[in-house]
Every structure is written in C-alpha cells, then in structure tokens.
Design a protein around this motif. Sequence first.
Motif, mmCIF file in Angstrom:
data_model
loop_
_atom_site.group_PDB
_atom_site.id
_atom_site.type_symbol
_atom_site.label_atom_id
_atom_site.label_comp_id
_atom_site.label_asym_id
_atom_site.label_seq_id
_atom_site.Cartn_x
_atom_site.Cartn_y
_atom_site.Cartn_z
ATOM 1 N N ALA A 25 -5.421 4.226 -0.776
ATOM 2 C CA ALA A 25 -4.638 2.999 -0.671
ATOM 3 C C ALA A 25 -4.173 2.774 0.765
ATOM 4 O O ALA A 25 -4.228 1.653 1.288
ATOM 5 C CB ALA A 25 -3.442 3.050 -1.614
ATOM 6 N N ALA B 25 0.831 -1.208 0.000
ATOM 7 C CA ALA B 25 0.000 0.000 0.000
ATOM 8 C C ALA B 25 0.868 1.261 0.000
ATOM 9 O O ALA B 25 0.563 2.240 -0.693
ATOM 10 C CB ALA B 25 -0.922 -0.007 1.211
ATOM 11 N N ILE C 230 2.241 1.771 -3.461
ATOM 12 C CA ILE C 230 1.213 2.327 -4.348
ATOM 13 C C ILE C 230 1.006 3.815 -4.060
ATOM 14 O O ILE C 230 0.922 4.642 -4.979
ATOM 15 C CB ILE C 230 -0.111 1.545 -4.181
ATOM 16 C CG1 ILE C 230 0.052 0.105 -4.667
ATOM 17 C CG2 ILE C 230 -1.243 2.239 -4.933
ATOM 18 C CD1 ILE C 230 -1.153 -0.780 -4.388
#
Length: 303
Positions: free
Chosen positions: A248, A230, A233
């Motif tokens: 995210a 996460a 991202i």
Amino acid sequence: MLAQILPGFRDFRTPLVAGYLWLIGAWILLGMPVPSSETKTGLVGIVNGIGSYLSPTVSLVVLSFAAYFVGMLASPDMVATMWFWNRRFMKTRKKVAEHFRKPTASKKKFTKLRHSLSQLDRLDHPGMNLDLTDSILRLCLDNLDEAKRKNVSWVPIIEYYMIPEKFQTGDWKDFFNRLAEELAGSLEDEIRNLSAPLQAANEKLYNEYDRSRSEADFRINIILPINFVALSIAWSLWQTHFWLAIAAMVVAVIVSMRLYQQARRKLIDASEVAFAAVRESLVKPKSLERVRSLDKVPSDSRD
C-alpha cells in the motif's frame, strides 16, 4: 456559459476530492466503523436523528459539504509551497556557489564541487523548464539592452533589487548579468501569478492558463491525502498482513511521483501561456515596466 462555470468547478473540485480522501483515511484509521441506524444516543444518535428527516440526495450534499470543508482546512497550497521551498533552495545554492567561486589556496580541491554548483545554476523551478527559463532571461536581457541604449539611470532599479556595491563598481558585464538575474527572477514570480491580468487581457489565453493551473493544483493537492489513506491502510494491516501494508505504501509513493510529474508538466504549460502573453505585450508585468520606465541621464554617465 459553460466557460464561466468550469473555472468555479475546478476550484471546487480540488478541496472536495481531497476532503473525501482525508475522511476515508480517517475512517480506515479508526477501524472502518459502521454506525448502527438503531443508535439513539451520542453523536451517532444525533446524526441518525437528523438523517431521518433528510433524503439520500440531501444527505450526500451535506456529506460533500463536510468533505469540502475538511479539504479546505487540511490541504495546504502545495503549488505555492513548491515555489517557496524551491526559491529558498536556489538562494542558498547561489550563496554557496558564490563562496566557492572566490579564490582560495585549495582551489583544486573544490573544482569538482564548483562544477556541480555551476550545474545547479541551470536548475529550473517548479513550473519552469530550461527552455522557458532561457526565454525569460533573453527577454530580460533584451529589455536591459534597450534601456542601456537609451542611456538610462540605473539607480532606481539598483536600489530596488539591492545590487551589491561590488557589482556596481566592477565590470559592466558582471553588473549587467547580476541585474538580468534579478529581473528574470522577478519576472518568473510574476508569471506564476498572472491570473487576473491575463483574464482582463485575453479570455482565450486565460482559459488555457486557468485549465493548466487547476489541473496542476488538483494533482499536487491530492498527494498528501492519498498518502494519508495509504498510511491508514498500512497501519490497519501492519499486524496481520505485513506485505500488503508495504505494498500500500509503495503504491502510494509511485502514484505520488506520477501525480507530481503531471502537476509539474501542467505548471510548465501554464507558465508558457503566461509568458506568451508577456512576450506579445498582452500583459505588462511590473518587473519589465520598472526597467522600461527608467529615466535618461546625461551621456557622461555610466553606459
């Protein structure tokens, strides 16, 4: 045969999945590069050269082994870490609570704080809930009561747990309660590590215990790599899609909390199975055997 294979698969699954997640996170963090199959130099060239001699299936096996290796190295034992830090917290809390229970001139000032600390006395450990903790304490009290009726010498167990002198020379109830707390703490530690004795004692209970522990290990040990994915991202989207990056991270936090809750529930299930084995005397933990093996003393000794 399936029962023999499953425990090994459970042990293999956690580092494999965690390793794949770490690799995916690293790939995203590096900008999701896709190497060209035409490259003949550098690390990519070496990989392409080796890959030309391997089938897709063998290539997948090699990648899985790499992921497994990364998972073993990059994923700490989160369950043990949970127990360690919780135990440290409980010991610190206990010292603070004992300090504020001492008579002070400003007693009223600390009434609210002492009340909060007394509530923390009931705080359960990872892998334990209040019902199970109470059951463990009752079992310890029963064993201590039985030892008391036999008029045993408490010296060995006092020395083992290093009971402070103020409890030894003070009221019998305070001494007994302190001894019960120490014994219950030792028994809780043993219950979370009863895998080998339980396997030798009862295969069915061991399978239930191992399944719950493995499910807990899996859930808790993929929390870090999920958050790494996460974070990768979010880092890649931070400049161009700010709100998607925030989303995210929020999703990762929600998933992590859910995984932690499930892992804790599985740890409690495993602890309940282990405690059932202890209660039925299928497994004899050292902490209880230490009490049961105390020698009798003359009737004029402390009782």
